[in-house]
Design a protein around this motif. Sequence first.
Motif, short mmCIF file in Angstrom:
data_model
loop_
_atom_site.label_atom_id
_atom_site.label_comp_id
_atom_site.label_asym_id
_atom_site.label_seq_id
_atom_site.Cartn_x
_atom_site.Cartn_y
_atom_site.Cartn_z
N ALA A 263 43.98 1.15 90.10
CA ALA A 263 44.95 0.55 89.18
C ALA A 263 46.34 1.09 89.48
N ASP A 264 47.33 0.30 89.18
CA ASP A 264 48.72 0.72 89.21
C ASP A 264 49.20 0.68 87.77
N ILE A 265 49.41 1.86 87.19
CA ILE A 265 49.67 1.94 85.75
C ILE A 265 50.93 2.74 85.47
N SER A 266 51.39 2.63 84.23
CA SER A 266 52.47 3.48 83.74
C SER A 266 51.88 4.44 82.73
N LEU A 267 52.15 5.72 82.88
CA LEU A 267 51.70 6.70 81.92
C LEU A 267 52.73 6.79 80.80
N VAL A 268 52.26 6.71 79.58
CA VAL A 268 53.13 6.70 78.42
C VAL A 268 52.92 7.98 77.63
N ASP A 269 54.01 8.58 77.21
CA ASP A 269 53.93 9.78 76.38
C ASP A 269 53.38 9.37 75.01
N PRO A 270 52.22 9.89 74.60
CA PRO A 270 51.65 9.50 73.31
C PRO A 270 52.59 9.76 72.14
N LYS A 271 53.40 10.81 72.23
CA LYS A 271 54.32 11.12 71.13
C LYS A 271 55.35 10.02 70.93
N ALA A 272 55.73 9.34 72.02
CA ALA A 272 56.69 8.24 71.91
C ALA A 272 56.12 7.09 71.10
N LEU A 273 54.79 7.02 71.01
CA LEU A 273 54.13 5.98 70.22
C LEU A 273 53.62 6.50 68.88
N GLY A 274 54.08 7.70 68.53
CA GLY A 274 53.69 8.27 67.25
C GLY A 274 52.36 8.99 67.25
N LYS A 275 51.73 9.14 68.40
CA LYS A 275 50.45 9.85 68.49
C LYS A 275 50.74 11.32 68.75
N THR A 276 51.05 12.05 67.70
CA THR A 276 51.51 13.43 67.84
C THR A 276 50.38 14.46 67.85
N LEU A 277 49.16 14.01 67.55
CA LEU A 277 48.04 14.93 67.48
C LEU A 277 47.00 14.58 68.55
N THR A 278 46.68 15.56 69.39
CA THR A 278 45.62 15.40 70.38
C THR A 278 44.49 16.34 70.01
N VAL A 279 43.27 15.79 69.99
CA VAL A 279 42.10 16.58 69.60
C VAL A 279 41.04 16.44 70.68
N VAL A 280 40.49 17.59 71.09
CA VAL A 280 39.37 17.60 72.01
C VAL A 280 38.12 17.73 71.15
N VAL A 281 37.18 16.80 71.34
CA VAL A 281 35.98 16.77 70.51
C VAL A 281 34.74 16.87 71.40
N ASN A 282 33.93 17.89 71.13
CA ASN A 282 32.63 18.01 71.80
C ASN A 282 31.58 17.37 70.89
N VAL A 283 30.83 16.43 71.44
CA VAL A 283 29.85 15.69 70.66
C VAL A 283 28.46 15.97 71.20
N GLU A 284 27.55 16.30 70.27
CA GLU A 284 26.14 16.47 70.62
C GLU A 284 25.36 15.34 69.97
N LEU A 285 24.60 14.62 70.78
CA LEU A 285 23.80 13.52 70.26
C LEU A 285 22.46 14.03 69.75
N ASP A 286 21.87 13.30 68.83
CA ASP A 286 20.57 13.67 68.27
C ASP A 286 19.46 13.35 69.26
N ARG A 287 19.51 12.16 69.82
CA ARG A 287 18.50 11.72 70.79
C ARG A 287 19.22 11.24 72.04
N GLU A 288 18.60 11.48 73.19
CA GLU A 288 19.22 11.10 74.45
C GLU A 288 18.51 9.93 75.11
N ARG A 289 18.00 9.03 74.29
CA ARG A 289 17.42 7.80 74.84
C ARG A 289 18.53 6.98 75.48
N LEU A 290 18.22 6.32 76.57
CA LEU A 290 19.22 5.58 77.33
C LEU A 290 19.95 4.55 76.47
N ASP A 291 19.23 3.81 75.65
CA ASP A 291 19.88 2.79 74.83
C ASP A 291 20.84 3.41 73.82
#
Length: 151
Positions: free
Chosen positions: A50-78
Motif C-alpha cells: 500500500a501507499d499510505i499517509s500516516l496521520v498523527d492520531p492526536k490531530a484527529l483527537g485520539k489523544t489516548l493510546t492503550v496497549v491491551v493484552n487479551v486472553e481468550l477463554d477458548r482457542e477454537r478456530l471459529d
Amino acid sequence: MLDDLDRRILATLQKNNRVSFSELADIVGSSAASCMRRVNKLRSDGIITADISLVDPKALGKTLTVVVNVELDRERLDLVDDFKRAMRAAKEVTQCYMVTGDADFVLIVAVEDVEAFDVFVKTKLYTNPNVRKFKSMIALHRVKFEPRVLT
C-alpha cells in the motif's frame, strides 16, 4: 528474492513514497527507468502492499493510546476467527496481533480519552463471551513509531 538495489529502493520509499523516480534514482544510485520498473514489480509482486499517509492520531483527537493484552477463554478456530473479525471491525483498534505467551492477542487502541476507552471495553471486550481477561496499559509517551521494515 530481493537484491541490494530493491532493498535500497524500499528503504527510501518507506521514509517517503512521494519521491519522483528521478529523485529515487539519485538516492539509490540507479536510473529512473530501472527504479520505475523495480517499483512496479515490487507492487505487482505484493511486496509493496500500500501507499499510505500516516496521520498523527492526536490531530484527529485520539489523544489516548492503550496497549491491551487479551486472553481468550477458548482457542477454537471459529472463536478465534470471530475475535479477529470483531477487532478488524473495531474502529478504535489500530493494530491487532495474535501472539504467543501469556496473552492470545495484543491490541493497540487509539481513542479520545479514558471515557472512550471505557466504552470500547464495555462494547468490544466485556460483551465478547470468549474474552477470559484482558490487561490494559496506557501509553504515557510514544518513544518510537517507525512503521518501516527495512533500514
